[in-house]
Scaffold this active site. Structure first.
Site, PDB file in Angstrom:
ATOM      1  N   ASP A 140      40.572   0.603 -33.937  1.00  0.00           N
ATOM      2  CA  ASP A 140      39.571   1.373 -34.692  1.00  0.00           C
ATOM      3  C   ASP A 140      39.874   2.860 -34.572  1.00  0.00           C
ATOM      4  OD1 ASP A 140      38.017  -0.848 -35.393  1.00  0.00           O
ATOM      5  OD2 ASP A 140      36.724  -0.663 -33.640  1.00  0.00           O
TER       6      ASP A 140
ATOM      7  N   ARG B  37      43.975  -0.010 -42.024  1.00  0.00           N
ATOM      8  CA  ARG B  37      42.659  -0.210 -42.645  1.00  0.00           C
ATOM      9  C   ARG B  37      42.205   1.161 -43.131  1.00  0.00           C
ATOM     10  NH1 ARG B  37      38.377  -1.212 -38.391  1.00  0.00           N
ATOM     11  NH2 ARG B  37      38.891  -3.422 -38.551  1.00  0.00           N
TER      12      ARG B  37
ATOM     13  N   GLY C 173      34.990   6.754 -43.032  1.00  0.00           N
ATOM     14  CA  GLY C 173      34.790   7.496 -41.780  1.00  0.00           C
ATOM     15  C   GLY C 173      33.322   7.531 -41.414  1.00  0.00           C
TER      16      GLY C 173
ATOM     17  N   HIS D 246      31.842  -0.908 -48.519  1.00  0.00           N
ATOM     18  CA  HIS D 246      30.791  -1.670 -49.213  1.00  0.00           C
ATOM     19  C   HIS D 246      30.534  -1.057 -50.572  1.00  0.00           C
ATOM     20  CE1 HIS D 246      30.045  -1.549 -44.840  1.00  0.00           C
ATOM     21  NE2 HIS D 246      30.107  -2.838 -45.013  1.00  0.00           N
TER      22      HIS D 246
HETATM   23  C1  LIG Z   1      35.364  -3.357 -41.936  1.00  0.00           C
HETATM   24  C2  LIG Z   1      35.003  -1.945 -41.603  1.00  0.00           C
HETATM   25  C3  LIG Z   1      35.612  -1.318 -40.545  1.00  0.00           C
HETATM   26  C4  LIG Z   1      35.304   0.010 -40.229  1.00  0.00           C
HETATM   27  N1  LIG Z   1      35.974   0.648 -39.224  1.00  0.00           N
HETATM   28  C5  LIG Z   1      35.744   1.955 -39.009  1.00  0.00           C
HETATM   29  C6  LIG Z   1      36.500   2.708 -38.070  1.00  0.00           C
HETATM   30  O1  LIG Z   1      37.394   2.203 -37.371  1.00  0.00           O
HETATM   31  N2  LIG Z   1      36.222   4.040 -37.924  1.00  0.00           N
HETATM   32  C7  LIG Z   1      35.255   4.666 -38.668  1.00  0.00           C
HETATM   33  O2  LIG Z   1      35.078   5.882 -38.526  1.00  0.00           O
HETATM   34  N3  LIG Z   1      34.519   3.977 -39.555  1.00  0.00           N
HETATM   35  C8  LIG Z   1      34.729   2.649 -39.747  1.00  0.00           C
HETATM   36  N4  LIG Z   1      33.982   1.977 -40.675  1.00  0.00           N
HETATM   37  C9  LIG Z   1      32.806   2.628 -41.293  1.00  0.00           C
HETATM   38  C10 LIG Z   1      33.186   3.409 -42.560  1.00  0.00           C
HETATM   39  O3  LIG Z   1      33.966   4.521 -42.206  1.00  0.00           O
HETATM   40  C11 LIG Z   1      31.928   3.895 -43.317  1.00  0.00           C
HETATM   41  O4  LIG Z   1      31.166   4.714 -42.483  1.00  0.00           O
HETATM   42  C12 LIG Z   1      31.039   2.788 -43.824  1.00  0.00           C
HETATM   43  O5  LIG Z   1      31.782   1.666 -44.221  1.00  0.00           O
HETATM   44  C13 LIG Z   1      30.235   3.261 -45.041  1.00  0.00           C
HETATM   45  O6  LIG Z   1      31.098   3.629 -46.088  1.00  0.00           O
HETATM   46  P1  LIG Z   1      31.294   2.762 -47.418  1.00  0.00           P
HETATM   47  O7  LIG Z   1      32.735   2.773 -47.800  1.00  0.00           O
HETATM   48  O8  LIG Z   1      30.736   1.409 -47.222  1.00  0.00           O
HETATM   49  O9  LIG Z   1      30.581   3.547 -48.565  1.00  0.00           O
HETATM   50  P2  LIG Z   1      29.320   4.503 -48.687  1.00  0.00           P
HETATM   51  O10 LIG Z   1      29.684   5.500 -49.719  1.00  0.00           O
HETATM   52  O11 LIG Z   1      28.822   4.984 -47.374  1.00  0.00           O
HETATM   53  O12 LIG Z   1      28.271   3.500 -49.252  1.00  0.00           O
HETATM   54  C14 LIG Z   1      28.469   2.900 -50.531  1.00  0.00           C
HETATM   55  C15 LIG Z   1      27.392   1.923 -50.796  1.00  0.00           C
HETATM   56  O13 LIG Z   1      27.469   0.853 -49.831  1.00  0.00           O
HETATM   57  C16 LIG Z   1      26.228   0.725 -49.166  1.00  0.00           C
HETATM   58  N5  LIG Z   1      26.472   0.417 -47.765  1.00  0.00           N
HETATM   59  C17 LIG Z   1      26.868   1.266 -46.811  1.00  0.00           C
HETATM   60  N6  LIG Z   1      27.010   0.603 -45.631  1.00  0.00           N
HETATM   61  C18 LIG Z   1      26.667  -0.694 -45.894  1.00  0.00           C
HETATM   62  C19 LIG Z   1      26.589  -1.879 -45.119  1.00  0.00           C
HETATM   63  N7  LIG Z   1      26.881  -1.888 -43.801  1.00  0.00           N
HETATM   64  N8  LIG Z   1      26.219  -3.019 -45.730  1.00  0.00           N
HETATM   65  C20 LIG Z   1      25.918  -3.029 -47.036  1.00  0.00           C
HETATM   66  N9  LIG Z   1      25.970  -1.955 -47.820  1.00  0.00           N
HETATM   67  C21 LIG Z   1      26.328  -0.801 -47.258  1.00  0.00           C
HETATM   68  C22 LIG Z   1      25.529   2.054 -49.307  1.00  0.00           C
HETATM   69  O14 LIG Z   1      24.122   1.884 -49.250  1.00  0.00           O
HETATM   70  C23 LIG Z   1      25.987   2.522 -50.662  1.00  0.00           C
HETATM   71  O15 LIG Z   1      25.184   1.976 -51.671  1.00  0.00           O
HETATM   72  C24 LIG Z   1      34.315   0.676 -41.003  1.00  0.00           C
HETATM   73  C25 LIG Z   1      33.705   0.031 -42.079  1.00  0.00           C
HETATM   74  C26 LIG Z   1      34.038  -1.249 -42.394  1.00  0.00           C
HETATM   75  C27 LIG Z   1      33.386  -1.897 -43.580  1.00  0.00           C
END
Ligand SMILES: Cc1cc2nc3c(=O)[nH]c(=O)nc-3n(C[C@H](O)[C@H](O)[C@H](O)COP(=O)(O)OP(=O)(O)OC[C@H]3O[C@@H](n4cnc5c(N)ncnc54)[C@H](O)[C@@H]3O)c2cc1C
Length: 262
Positions: free
Chosen positions: A130, A182, A186, A225
């Site tokens: 991560d 991946r 962030g 997401h």
């Molecule tokens: C598999 C995975 C691994 C990750 N690993 C890391 C890592 O190693 N380091 C790190 O800094 N971050 C990590 N993250 C978190 C990532 O950086 C984001 O903070 C987080 O995924 C929210 O961004 P988004 O791309 O989903 O879009 P956003 O622009 O934040 O959200 C887009 C849409 O998705 C919706 N949404 C947001 N979160 C969720 C959720 N959990 N469930 C359903 N809908 C949601 C929002 O409401 C919005 O409508 C990871 C995320 C995932 C999915």
């Protein structure tokens, strides 16, 4: 096309205690946590596998404070890999280097990671490192590239975050070395000296990085997401004849089970 979900398993005592005793926190945590014990998380993995979804298990809890804690955390990952193998589950693990002792010493972190990676290699499975806050970015990438990737090319990969200014260059470098990446947006609060403050710039950077990884990278994980990102990945794959088995989508637990249309 939905191949991977991301499961969080918490064993950090303070967080655990708070979550257990607080109704609101518990209902929030249940959205993302696959289980409070390894066995309940493995049950969740089995259910995901039955639905055709691969899982990556993450033991919650960041920095450890001494060598003994780092060894315990490393051993917990080894046990997790053993149980995944014994139960013949389609799952790998994700790990934070601070949980493996990075804040104590780099050598300790490497020794702990070697134990985890050796076991992963025995089982021909995968360990994702991560990415944490920007103060760790360079250290994480250096340790990955210089001390782990050369010995475990098939078994270890990294995470890059599109909110950082530096990330497109890191993507290009990873494509050259064929490291598995991946890409996510962030999750940490970062200063505007290192990261885009505006969401639209983070999204633009995400798309740019995602395109480069899909075209030239080694089986990238598209972790989001955001339906706009998912739609763009599918459009880009079609336009450039990129087969579906050259990349995967990754989501947090429950989002993968219940909502988002892929
Ligand atoms: C598999 C995975 C691994 C990750 N690993 C890391 C890592 O190693 N380091 C790190 O800094 N971050 C990590 N993250 C978190 C990532 O950086 C984001 O903070 C987080 O995924 C929210 O961004 P988004 O791309 O989903 O879009 P956003 O622009 O934040 O959200 C887009 C849409 O998705 C919706 N949404 C947001 N979160 C969720 C959720 N959990 N469930 C359903 N809908 C949601 C929002 O409401 C919005 O409508 C990871 C995320 C995932 C999915």
């Amino acid at each position: 096309m939905l191949r991977s979900a991301f499961l969080y398993l918490s064993e950090q005592q303070q967080i655990f205690k708070f979550v257990r005793n607080n109704k609101l926190a518990k209902s929030f945590a249940n959205r993302f946590v696959a289980g409070e014990t390894l066995e309940s998380a493995l049950g969740a993995v089995a259910r995901l596998n039955a639905a055709g979804i691969t899982a990556s298990l993450d033991l919650l809890g960041e920095s450890v404070h001494n060598e003994a804690e780092a060894r315990v955390a490393g051993q917990a990952y080894v046990n997790m890999l053993d149980r995944i193998y014994e139960r013949k589950l389609d799952a790998n693990v994700s790990v934070k280097l601070t949980a493996m002792g990075l804040d104590i010493s780099e050598d300790l972190c490497v020794t702990t990671m070697h134990k985890v990676l050796q076991r992963a290699r025995e089982y021909r499975t995968f360990v994702r490192i991560d990415m944490e806050s920007s103060e760790y970015t360079q250290r994480t990438l250096d340790l990955f590239e210089q001390r782990l990737y050369p010995a475990y090319r098939e078994n270890v990969g990294i995470v890059l975050q599109s909110y950082l200014f530096r990330t497109y260059a890191d993507v290009e470098h990873a494509n050259l070395t064929k490291a598995r990446v991946r890409i996510c947006k962030g999750a940490y609060k970062e200063p505007d000296t290192v990261a885009y403050p505006d969401k639209k710039d983070v999204d633009t950077s995400y798309i740019r990085c995602m395109h480069a990884l899909m075209q030239y990278g080694n089986y990238p994980g598209i972790a989001t997401h955001d339906e706009a990102m998912i739609k763009e990945a599918k459009r880009f794959a079609k336009e450039n004849h990129i087969a579906h088995d050259r990349f995967e989508f990754q989501m947090l637990y429950r989002s993968a089970r219940s909502g988002i249309h892929i």
